[in-house]
Design an enzyme around this catalytic site. Structure first.
Site, PDB file in Angstrom:
ATOM      1  N   PHE A  24      -0.844  -0.790  12.653  1.00 25.13           N
ATOM      2  CA  PHE A  24      -1.745  -0.340  11.588  1.00 25.13           C
ATOM      3  C   PHE A  24      -2.199  -1.464  10.642  1.00 25.13           C
ATOM      4  O   PHE A  24      -3.400  -1.632  10.407  1.00 25.13           O
ATOM      5  CB  PHE A  24      -1.058   0.782  10.783  1.00 25.13           C
ATOM      6  CG  PHE A  24      -1.889   1.351   9.675  1.00 25.13           C
ATOM      7  CD1 PHE A  24      -2.965   2.185   9.941  1.00 25.13           C
ATOM      8  CD2 PHE A  24      -1.596   1.062   8.352  1.00 25.13           C
ATOM      9  CE1 PHE A  24      -3.739   2.715   8.917  1.00 25.13           C
ATOM     10  CE2 PHE A  24      -2.363   1.586   7.317  1.00 25.13           C
ATOM     11  CZ  PHE A  24      -3.429   2.415   7.594  1.00 25.13           C
ATOM     12  N   ASN A  25      -1.262  -2.213  10.058  1.00 28.14           N
ATOM     13  CA  ASN A  25      -1.631  -3.202   9.033  1.00 28.14           C
ATOM     14  C   ASN A  25      -2.599  -4.258   9.563  1.00 28.14           C
ATOM     15  O   ASN A  25      -3.410  -4.801   8.802  1.00 28.14           O
ATOM     16  CB  ASN A  25      -0.387  -3.914   8.480  1.00 28.14           C
ATOM     17  CG  ASN A  25       0.457  -3.001   7.621  1.00 28.14           C
ATOM     18  OD1 ASN A  25      -0.008  -1.963   7.152  1.00 28.14           O
ATOM     19  ND2 ASN A  25       1.710  -3.378   7.418  1.00 28.14           N
ATOM     20  N   HIS A  73       9.622   0.318   7.968  1.00 24.35           N
ATOM     21  CA  HIS A  73       9.156  -1.025   8.310  1.00 24.35           C
ATOM     22  C   HIS A  73       9.241  -2.044   7.172  1.00 24.35           C
ATOM     23  O   HIS A  73       9.798  -3.129   7.325  1.00 24.35           O
ATOM     24  CB  HIS A  73       7.676  -0.964   8.733  1.00 24.35           C
ATOM     25  CG  HIS A  73       7.336   0.085   9.734  1.00 24.35           C
ATOM     26  ND1 HIS A  73       7.419  -0.128  11.091  1.00 24.35           N
ATOM     27  CD2 HIS A  73       6.904   1.368   9.587  1.00 24.35           C
ATOM     28  CE1 HIS A  73       7.042   0.963  11.741  1.00 24.35           C
ATOM     29  NE2 HIS A  73       6.721   1.887  10.855  1.00 24.35           N
ATOM     30  N   ASP A  74       8.587  -1.729   6.054  1.00 29.53           N
ATOM     31  CA  ASP A  74       8.240  -2.772   5.088  1.00 29.53           C
ATOM     32  C   ASP A  74       9.416  -3.489   4.416  1.00 29.53           C
ATOM     33  O   ASP A  74       9.343  -4.707   4.188  1.00 29.53           O
ATOM     34  CB  ASP A  74       7.295  -2.194   4.027  1.00 29.53           C
ATOM     35  CG  ASP A  74       5.945  -1.807   4.614  1.00 29.53           C
ATOM     36  OD1 ASP A  74       5.575  -2.344   5.673  1.00 29.53           O
ATOM     37  OD2 ASP A  74       5.266  -0.950   4.010  1.00 29.53           O
ATOM     38  N   ASP A 125       0.853  -1.199   0.000  1.00 26.17           N
ATOM     39  CA  ASP A 125       0.000   0.000   0.000  1.00 26.17           C
ATOM     40  C   ASP A 125       0.890   1.251   0.000  1.00 26.17           C
ATOM     41  O   ASP A 125       0.861   2.030   0.957  1.00 26.17           O
ATOM     42  CB  ASP A 125      -0.963  -0.007   1.211  1.00 26.17           C
ATOM     43  CG  ASP A 125      -0.267  -0.010   2.563  1.00 26.17           C
ATOM     44  OD1 ASP A 125       0.907  -0.441   2.631  1.00 26.17           O
ATOM     45  OD2 ASP A 125      -0.876   0.441   3.553  1.00 26.17           O
ATOM     46  N   ASN A 168      -2.545   2.703   3.566  1.00 24.34           N
ATOM     47  CA  ASN A 168      -2.003   4.032   3.853  1.00 24.34           C
ATOM     48  C   ASN A 168      -2.841   5.125   3.199  1.00 24.34           C
ATOM     49  O   ASN A 168      -2.968   6.229   3.723  1.00 24.34           O
ATOM     50  CB  ASN A 168      -0.557   4.125   3.385  1.00 24.34           C
ATOM     51  CG  ASN A 168       0.381   3.335   4.278  1.00 24.34           C
ATOM     52  OD1 ASN A 168       0.179   3.275   5.486  1.00 24.34           O
ATOM     53  ND2 ASN A 168       1.398   2.733   3.692  1.00 24.34           N
ATOM     54  N   ASP A 196       6.728   1.065   1.940  1.00 30.02           N
ATOM     55  CA  ASP A 196       6.380   0.102   0.881  1.00 30.02           C
ATOM     56  C   ASP A 196       7.202   0.381  -0.376  1.00 30.02           C
ATOM     57  O   ASP A 196       7.632  -0.550  -1.077  1.00 30.02           O
ATOM     58  CB  ASP A 196       4.901   0.219   0.505  1.00 30.02           C
ATOM     59  CG  ASP A 196       3.975  -0.031   1.674  1.00 30.02           C
ATOM     60  OD1 ASP A 196       3.495  -1.157   1.825  1.00 30.02           O
ATOM     61  OD2 ASP A 196       3.742   0.922   2.435  1.00 30.02           O
ATOM     62  N   THR A 251       2.794  -6.168   2.842  1.00 27.12           N
ATOM     63  CA  THR A 251       3.299  -5.037   3.625  1.00 27.12           C
ATOM     64  C   THR A 251       2.198  -4.001   3.845  1.00 27.12           C
ATOM     65  O   THR A 251       2.481  -2.832   4.102  1.00 27.12           O
ATOM     66  CB  THR A 251       4.521  -4.376   2.953  1.00 27.12           C
ATOM     67  OG1 THR A 251       4.128  -3.865   1.677  1.00 27.12           O
ATOM     68  CG2 THR A 251       5.664  -5.356   2.786  1.00 27.12           C
TER      69      THR A 251
HETATM   70  C1  BDR Z   1       2.930  -0.190   8.581  1.00 29.25           C
HETATM   71  O1  BDR Z   1       1.856   0.717   8.407  1.00 29.25           O
HETATM   72  C2  BDR Z   1       2.027   1.463   7.231  1.00 29.25           C
HETATM   73  O2  BDR Z   1       1.722   2.804   7.448  1.00 29.25           O
HETATM   74  C3  BDR Z   1       3.455   1.260   6.797  1.00 29.25           C
HETATM   75  O3  BDR Z   1       3.566   1.296   5.376  1.00 29.25           O
HETATM   76  C4  BDR Z   1       3.793  -0.103   7.338  1.00 29.25           C
HETATM   77  O4  BDR Z   1       3.422  -1.122   6.437  1.00 29.25           O
HETATM   78  C5  BDR Z   1       3.649   0.156   9.865  1.00 29.25           C
HETATM   79  O5  BDR Z   1       2.775   0.049  10.938  1.00 29.25           O
HETATM   80 CA    CA Z   2       2.810  -0.628   4.174  1.00 32.38          CA
END
Ligand code: BDR
Ligand code: CA
Length: 312
Positions: A165-166, A239-240, A9, A38, A14, A124
């Site tokens: 979040f994910n 993160h991703d 996303d 996102n 990402d 991701t």
């Molecule tokens: C995740 O949430 C998204 O905003 C980022 O792309 C990442 O995948 C981190 O919590």
């Molecule tokens: Ca992401």
């Protein structure tokens, strides 16, 4: 090379995951799918195609996925990723056309047309597309080699005190993916909060000196401000790409087998990844959780991928 479908996303991190997957010779990108997260599906899909243009990605199908979570209303992360979902750099007009199929169908077709154990799924974003694919064609479950996803956290949340979040944007989909029976490795916040774009990292990326590296530099600048202003981080966690890096070199992330449940009813804990680390996991446990990252070697892989991509 490890054949992956990147389900994303974009999203600043990402985009870096996509560049790492494209630029590293041990990964073969067999497809890219997009999912609401996102930003809206229109925005993240356009962003994915823009990044493809920046990096000169050709010969890889891109398929657009779910426009909303399975059950819950859409929740986006404009505060972190901006109005476009990829604020900061100028985003070039896409030049490649989307695959005609929805992402879930693309995933099913690709996995069923491959040998058993050939395809690894790397989500991701929220897990909507992956859950839909597993429901659409359950025969993909034993055929997929493994699922290595960015999401969740053992001891830390970001969208709430307990939740990442994910996972929290589509906890029902996450429950389907974690419970499907295929091997799942969770690269959560315990790991990715160690993947910080420090000043040295930003300088090493700038030193690559190419247009894609400058693009990443502009992404990191926006991301740094967003994380500083809204999350209290001195440097942003990227993160991703850690999920991709783990597939390139397993020694980068310390993981342990553990049962993982997704909280779908908690009054204060919706979307929590409940990881049972009390004792050694039972022999039939197929879920693993990442706990630590070798950040220097992780960033070296990102810089190496950008160097190989060059100026397309
Ligand atoms: C995740 O949430 C998204 O905003 C980022 O792309 C990442 O995948 C981190 O919590
Ligand atoms: Ca992401």
């Amino acid at each position: 090379p490890t054949k992956i479908i990147l389900d994303c996303d974009p999203g600043h991190d990402d985009a870096v995951a996509l560049l790492l997957a494209w630029g590293n010779p041990d990964i073969e990108l067999v497809g890219v799918t997009t999912v609401v997260g996102n930003q809206t599906i229109d925005k993240v899909t356009r962003n994915a195609l823009s990044v493809a243009r920046v990096a000169g990605i050709v010969g890889v199908p891109f398929a657009r996925g779910a426009e909303r979570p399975l059950v819950r209303p859409i929740e986006t992360a404009g505060a972190i990723h901006g109005e476009s979902g990829l604020d900061g750099p100028v985003l070039p007009e896409p030049t490649i056309a989307l695959d005609a199929r929805p992402a879930a169908q693309f995933i099913v077709d690709t996995v069923m047309a491959s040998e058993p154990g050939e395809i690894t799924l790397v989500p991701t974003g929220g897990l909507t597309n992956i859950a839909l694919a597993a429901r659409l064609e359950p025969r993909i479950i034993p055929r997929v080699k493994e699922v290595v996803l960015m999401g969740g956290g053992v001891h830390v949340g970001n969208w709430s005190a307990t939740s990442e979040f994910n996972i929290v944007i589509d906890p029902e989909a996450a429950a389907i993916v974690f419970g499907a029976g295929w091997p799942v490795t969770m690269i959560g916040l315990d790991v990715t909060h160690q993947a910080l774009a420090t000043d040295e990292v930003v300088a090493a990326i700038a030193a690559v000196g190419t247009a894609p590296a400058r693009f990443v530099g502009e992404l990191m600048e926006f991301f740094a401000h967003a994380y500083r202003d809204t999350q209290g981080f001195d440097h942003p966690p990227v993160h991703d790409p850690v999920a991709v890096a783990y597939l390139i070199d397993r020694s980068l992330v310390r993981t342990v087998a553990a049962p993982i449940e997704i909280e779908r009813r908690g009054e204060f804990t919706l979307g929590m990844t409940v990881v049972d680390l009390r004792a050694a996991a039972p022999d039939d446990c197929v879920t693993r959780v990442g706990l630590d990252l070798d950040a220097d070697r992780f960033w070296a892989l990102v810089v190496d991928a950008l160097t190989r991509i060059g100026d397309p």
